[in-house]
Design an enzyme around this catalytic site. Structure first.
Site, PDB file in Angstrom:
ATOM      1  N   ASP A  96       0.758  -1.089   0.040  1.00 53.95           N
ATOM      2  CA  ASP A  96       0.144   0.046   0.127  1.00 53.95           C
ATOM      3  C   ASP A  96       1.019   1.289   0.077  1.00 53.95           C
ATOM      4  OD1 ASP A  96      -2.037   1.798   0.338  1.00 53.95           O
ATOM      5  OD2 ASP A  96      -2.865   0.975   1.957  1.00 53.95           O
ATOM      6  N   ASP A 113      -3.259   2.505  -6.015  1.00 53.11           N
ATOM      7  CA  ASP A 113      -2.125   2.671  -4.754  1.00 53.11           C
ATOM      8  C   ASP A 113      -2.001   1.421  -4.120  1.00 53.11           C
ATOM      9  OD1 ASP A 113      -4.468   2.809  -3.478  1.00 53.11           O
ATOM     10  OD2 ASP A 113      -3.777   4.339  -2.159  1.00 53.11           O
ATOM     11  N   GLU A 114      -2.485   0.051  -4.152  1.00 50.24           N
ATOM     12  CA  GLU A 114      -2.343  -1.006  -3.579  1.00 50.24           C
ATOM     13  C   GLU A 114      -2.457  -2.261  -4.490  1.00 50.24           C
ATOM     14  OE1 GLU A 114      -5.411  -1.870  -0.761  1.00 50.24           O
ATOM     15  OE2 GLU A 114      -6.854  -0.407  -1.671  1.00 50.24           O
TER      16      GLU A 114
END
Length: 357
Positions: free
Chosen positions: A11, A109-110
């Protein structure tokens, strides 16, 4: 690679704000807020806030004008979607380049990373170093034996750390915590659980799944019990994600107050959604119209539609939904989502709904 199988959840820390700081190094260490067109006098919400801004109580989804009041010295920037997509692509390419990694992207973002190793923490630090070297972005990594445990573990590693959650320490770490701390359990579900006398993760983990069926149904009830134990899928699936639908929404700087304005807005939203749908090459099978009445009451109007790629038909069904809007109530936001027919081999999702991914 040899060793045990592990799930890592990677993350990126304060991703959007971090991308903006890379482009404007002079903002490092300052409170940064990203949202809308960067104008707090307009109606818009916070997309992300730097850790410095979060210290003032600013959070994602907060109206931009309130965020500006909470952090009066913050730098407020407009959303730049293309820049974030470019940065995200670089991160995901870096993850895929790691030896033996299977990568399941969850969003900008992850991502989950499936690996086989005897030292998952060392592998996690290798990932952090590689991402930092190639993108200059920091990330946190959760280590787990299921996707749920890895995802939850990441929160304990932030910022830029590594944390492990497995069956061995799940209840020790999570047991005393409120059920809303679980991924997939929000405030509404935790409130319903509390009415059943279940307030902590340990209490949920100890609950007979059948005791939750009356409140949540035969699928979701047992799934919430499973979530309380941190159990579930343990295999990372790198099948490319196929969007189930596309949506667009508009926040109006002045409330819509008459039928002609609403009609025009729905037509514009439909045209924009159909641009995205047409690029997919799959027919529309459902529509949902989101309406936010002033001051801030949101309702949704949805329906299934006969499978169609006809633009006029989709517009007609969208206007049918708009006919359900309550007359005379000022509207501050409209959104439209089109659901599409899914390929038979598509991955079912990337949230832990009903044990599916």
């Amino acid at each position: 690679m040899s060793g045990n199988r592990w799930v890592l959840h990677v993350d990126l820390d304060q991703f959007i704000a971090a991308v903006e700081v890379l482009r404007r190094p002079e903002l490092a260490g300052r409170p940064v807020i990203v949202g809308g067109r960067g104008d707090p006098t307009e109606r818009a919400v916070v997309s992300t806030a730097s850790y410095e801004a979060r210290a003032f109580g600013v959070g994602s989804g907060m109206p931009l004008r309130i965020a500006a009041r909470k952090a009066p010295d913050a730098v407020i920037l407009p959303v730049d979607r293309d820049a974030y997509l470019e940065a995200s692509d670089s991160v995901m390419a870096t993850l895929r380049a790691q030896p033996g990694a299977t990568v399941q992207v969850l969003g900008w973002d992850e991502a989950f990373v499936g690996i086989q190793t005897d030292d998952p923490e060392a592998y996690a630090r290798r990932i952090q170093n590689a991402v930092l070297e190639h993108t200059r972005l920091h990330c946190s990594v959760g280590v787990g034996d299921t996707l749920v445990r890895a995802k939850v573990a990441t929160g304990f590693g932030k910022p830029a750390g590594v944390f492990r959650l497995t069956a061995a320490n799940w209840l020790e770490v999570m047991g005393p915590r409120p059920t809303k701390d679980l991924w997939g359990v929000g405030s509404k579900v935790s409130g319903r659980l509390a009415k059943l006398g279940i307030t902590t993760v340990a209490e949920l983990a100890a609950t007979d799944p059948e005791d939750l069926v009356a409140e949540f149904g035969p699928k979701m009830g047992p799934w919430y019990a499973q979530l309380g134990r941190g159990d579930g899928q343990s295999t990372v699936d790198d099948t490319p994600w196929v969007a189930r639908g596309h949506s667009r929404e508009t926040t109006f700087q002045q409330d819509l107050t008459d039928a002609a304005q609403i009609d025009s807005a729905v037509r514009d939203l439909t045209a924009r959604v159909l641009e995205d749908v047409s690029a997919e090459g799959r027919p529309v099978v459902g529509l949902t119209l989101k309406v936010r009445y002033a001051p801030f009451v949101t309702k949704s109007y949805g329906r299934k539609v006969s499978e169609t790629s006809d633009r006029d038909e989709v517009l007609a069904r969208a206007l049918d939904l708009a006919a359900g809007i309550e007359p005379g109530r000022p509207i501050r936001l409209l959104g439209l989502r089109a659901e599409m027919a899914m390929p038979e081999d598509a991955r079912t999702g990337h949230t832990p709904t009903r044990s599916g991914w």
